[in-house]
Design a protein around this motif. Structure first.
Motif, mmCIF file in Angstrom:
data_model
loop_
_atom_site.group_PDB
_atom_site.id
_atom_site.type_symbol
_atom_site.label_atom_id
_atom_site.label_comp_id
_atom_site.label_asym_id
_atom_site.label_seq_id
_atom_site.Cartn_x
_atom_site.Cartn_y
_atom_site.Cartn_z
ATOM 1 N N SER A 1 3.800 10.526 -6.541
ATOM 2 C CA SER A 1 4.835 11.020 -7.460
ATOM 3 C C SER A 1 4.235 11.350 -8.823
ATOM 4 O O SER A 1 4.584 12.355 -9.432
ATOM 5 C CB SER A 1 5.954 9.989 -7.664
ATOM 6 O OG SER A 1 5.994 9.074 -6.642
ATOM 7 N N THR A 2 3.309 10.501 -9.314
ATOM 8 C CA THR A 2 2.671 10.761 -10.604
ATOM 9 C C THR A 2 1.891 12.069 -10.547
ATOM 10 O O THR A 2 1.975 12.893 -11.458
ATOM 11 C CB THR A 2 1.724 9.602 -10.968
ATOM 12 O OG1 THR A 2 2.443 8.388 -10.874
ATOM 13 C CG2 THR A 2 1.188 9.777 -12.379
ATOM 14 N N ALA A 3 1.157 12.277 -9.456
ATOM 15 C CA ALA A 3 0.371 13.503 -9.303
ATOM 16 C C ALA A 3 1.282 14.727 -9.285
ATOM 17 O O ALA A 3 0.991 15.737 -9.921
ATOM 18 C CB ALA A 3 -0.460 13.436 -8.024
ATOM 19 N N VAL A 4 2.403 14.629 -8.578
ATOM 20 C CA VAL A 4 3.339 15.762 -8.496
ATOM 21 C C VAL A 4 3.924 16.063 -9.864
ATOM 22 O O VAL A 4 4.005 17.221 -10.289
ATOM 23 C CB VAL A 4 4.449 15.461 -7.465
ATOM 24 C CG1 VAL A 4 5.582 16.462 -7.586
ATOM 25 C CG2 VAL A 4 3.884 15.471 -6.050
ATOM 26 N N ILE B 1 0.838 -1.211 0.000
ATOM 27 C CA ILE B 1 0.000 0.000 0.000
ATOM 28 C C ILE B 1 0.866 1.251 0.000
ATOM 29 O O ILE B 1 0.592 2.212 -0.726
ATOM 30 C CB ILE B 1 -0.950 -0.028 1.225
ATOM 31 C CG1 ILE B 1 -1.982 -1.153 1.049
ATOM 32 C CG2 ILE B 1 -1.664 1.315 1.389
ATOM 33 C CD1 ILE B 1 -2.795 -1.431 2.288
ATOM 34 N N GLN B 2 1.954 1.227 0.769
ATOM 35 C CA GLN B 2 2.852 2.378 0.809
ATOM 36 C C GLN B 2 3.485 2.616 -0.561
ATOM 37 O O GLN B 2 3.636 3.751 -0.994
ATOM 38 C CB GLN B 2 3.939 2.164 1.860
ATOM 39 C CG GLN B 2 3.461 2.440 3.280
ATOM 40 C CD GLN B 2 4.527 2.114 4.312
ATOM 41 O OE1 GLN B 2 5.237 1.109 4.179
ATOM 42 N NE2 GLN B 2 4.646 2.927 5.332
ATOM 43 N N MET B 3 3.850 1.522 -1.240
ATOM 44 C CA MET B 3 4.448 1.660 -2.572
ATOM 45 C C MET B 3 3.450 2.255 -3.555
ATOM 46 O O MET B 3 3.786 3.119 -4.363
ATOM 47 C CB MET B 3 4.933 0.288 -3.076
ATOM 48 C CG MET B 3 6.272 -0.108 -2.472
ATOM 49 S SD MET B 3 6.778 -1.754 -2.987
ATOM 50 C CE MET B 3 7.142 -1.491 -4.714
ATOM 51 N N VAL B 4 2.194 1.751 -3.512
ATOM 52 C CA VAL B 4 1.153 2.271 -4.415
ATOM 53 C C VAL B 4 0.918 3.749 -4.139
ATOM 54 O O VAL B 4 0.820 4.561 -5.063
ATOM 55 C CB VAL B 4 -0.152 1.446 -4.255
ATOM 56 C CG1 VAL B 4 -1.300 2.120 -5.003
ATOM 57 C CG2 VAL B 4 0.053 0.022 -4.748
ATOM 58 N N LEU C 1 2.655 15.390 -12.863
ATOM 59 C CA LEU C 1 1.630 15.967 -13.733
ATOM 60 C C LEU C 1 1.364 17.428 -13.361
ATOM 61 O O LEU C 1 1.171 18.275 -14.219
ATOM 62 C CB LEU C 1 0.331 15.151 -13.627
ATOM 63 C CG LEU C 1 0.366 13.766 -14.272
ATOM 64 C CD1 LEU C 1 -0.932 13.027 -14.010
ATOM 65 C CD2 LEU C 1 0.610 13.885 -15.776
ATOM 66 N N PHE C 2 1.375 17.704 -12.047
ATOM 67 C CA PHE C 2 1.128 19.063 -11.571
ATOM 68 C C PHE C 2 2.235 20.001 -12.043
ATOM 69 O O PHE C 2 1.974 21.095 -12.534
ATOM 70 C CB PHE C 2 1.062 19.030 -10.034
ATOM 71 C CG PHE C 2 0.701 20.333 -9.402
ATOM 72 C CD1 PHE C 2 -0.574 20.861 -9.566
ATOM 73 C CD2 PHE C 2 1.625 21.034 -8.652
ATOM 74 C CE1 PHE C 2 -0.915 22.066 -8.978
ATOM 75 C CE2 PHE C 2 1.293 22.240 -8.064
ATOM 76 C CZ PHE C 2 0.025 22.754 -8.221
ATOM 77 N N VAL C 3 3.479 19.545 -11.916
ATOM 78 C CA VAL C 3 4.619 20.374 -12.329
ATOM 79 C C VAL C 3 4.572 20.614 -13.837
ATOM 80 O O VAL C 3 4.777 21.738 -14.305
ATOM 81 C CB VAL C 3 5.947 19.705 -11.911
ATOM 82 C CG1 VAL C 3 7.128 20.372 -12.587
ATOM 83 C CG2 VAL C 3 6.109 19.753 -10.394
ATOM 84 N N ILE C 4 4.250 19.565 -14.607
ATOM 85 C CA ILE C 4 4.178 19.710 -16.066
ATOM 86 C C ILE C 4 3.094 20.717 -16.430
ATOM 87 O O ILE C 4 3.288 21.579 -17.288
ATOM 88 C CB ILE C 4 3.912 18.340 -16.726
ATOM 89 C CG1 ILE C 4 5.179 17.476 -16.650
ATOM 90 C CG2 ILE C 4 3.480 18.510 -18.181
ATOM 91 C CD1 ILE C 4 4.983 16.052 -17.129
ATOM 92 N N ALA C 5 1.942 20.645 -15.742
ATOM 93 C CA ALA C 5 0.830 21.547 -16.052
ATOM 94 C C ALA C 5 1.215 22.996 -15.793
ATOM 95 O O ALA C 5 0.761 23.895 -16.488
ATOM 96 C CB ALA C 5 -0.388 21.167 -15.207
ATOM 97 N N ILE C 6 2.057 23.229 -14.785
ATOM 98 C CA ILE C 6 2.467 24.603 -14.472
ATOM 99 C C ILE C 6 3.582 25.065 -15.403
ATOM 100 O O ILE C 6 3.588 26.193 -15.885
ATOM 101 C CB ILE C 6 2.930 24.682 -12.995
ATOM 102 C CG1 ILE C 6 1.727 24.523 -12.081
ATOM 103 C CG2 ILE C 6 3.653 25.997 -12.730
ATOM 104 C CD1 ILE C 6 2.093 24.484 -10.616
ATOM 105 N N VAL C 7 4.541 24.180 -15.681
ATOM 106 C CA VAL C 7 5.736 24.581 -16.414
ATOM 107 C C VAL C 7 5.473 24.668 -17.915
ATOM 108 O O VAL C 7 6.041 25.511 -18.585
ATOM 109 C CB VAL C 7 6.890 23.594 -16.112
ATOM 110 C CG1 VAL C 7 8.054 23.800 -17.068
ATOM 111 C CG2 VAL C 7 7.356 23.769 -14.672
ATOM 112 N N ARG C 8 4.582 23.832 -18.431
ATOM 113 C CA ARG C 8 4.411 23.746 -19.878
ATOM 114 C C ARG C 8 4.144 25.086 -20.558
ATOM 115 O O ARG C 8 4.776 25.373 -21.575
ATOM 116 C CB ARG C 8 3.302 22.737 -20.219
ATOM 117 C CG ARG C 8 3.241 22.427 -21.694
ATOM 118 C CD ARG C 8 2.378 21.222 -21.970
ATOM 119 N NE ARG C 8 1.103 21.303 -21.295
ATOM 120 C CZ ARG C 8 0.196 20.355 -21.302
ATOM 121 N NH1 ARG C 8 0.424 19.236 -21.952
ATOM 122 N NH2 ARG C 8 -0.939 20.491 -20.674
ATOM 123 N N PRO C 9 3.228 25.937 -20.042
ATOM 124 C CA PRO C 9 3.020 27.218 -20.735
ATOM 125 C C PRO C 9 4.265 28.082 -20.761
ATOM 126 O O PRO C 9 4.442 28.895 -21.667
ATOM 127 C CB PRO C 9 1.904 27.880 -19.907
ATOM 128 C CG PRO C 9 1.241 26.770 -19.188
ATOM 129 C CD PRO C 9 2.304 25.746 -18.930
#
Ligand SMILES: [Zn+2]
Length: 79
Positions: free
Chosen positions: A13-16, A4-7, A18-26
């Protein structure tokens, strides 16, 4: 570490990422019309931009959404 900890770790990490990409991409994009740089701090020029993000090019006045794609003005489309 349990399964469960691994999942949880992978999900967070995936959420982080995606969040960084969404902010940095523009930031990595330029105005599609005049190729001007999109500034990191964008002052919203309309209520829509304030709510949903987006940016108006200071050089040519082209409206972009938060992904950096041109916005088609709905008022112009209806006329
Ligand atoms: Zn422009």
């Amino acid at each position: 570490m349990t399964l469960i900890q691994m999942v949880m770790l992978v999900a967070v990490s995936t959420a982080v990422i995606l969040f960084v990409i969404a902010i940095v991409r523009p930031w990595l994009r330029n105005c599609p019309r005049c190729k001007a740089d999109i500034p990191p701090i964008r002052k919203p020029t309309s209520v829509n931009q304030m709510l949903w993000g987006g940016w108006t090019c200071s050089s040519c006045g082209l409206e972009l959404d938060r992904k950096g794609d041109p916005v088609v003005n709905q008022l112009n489309r209806l006329r």
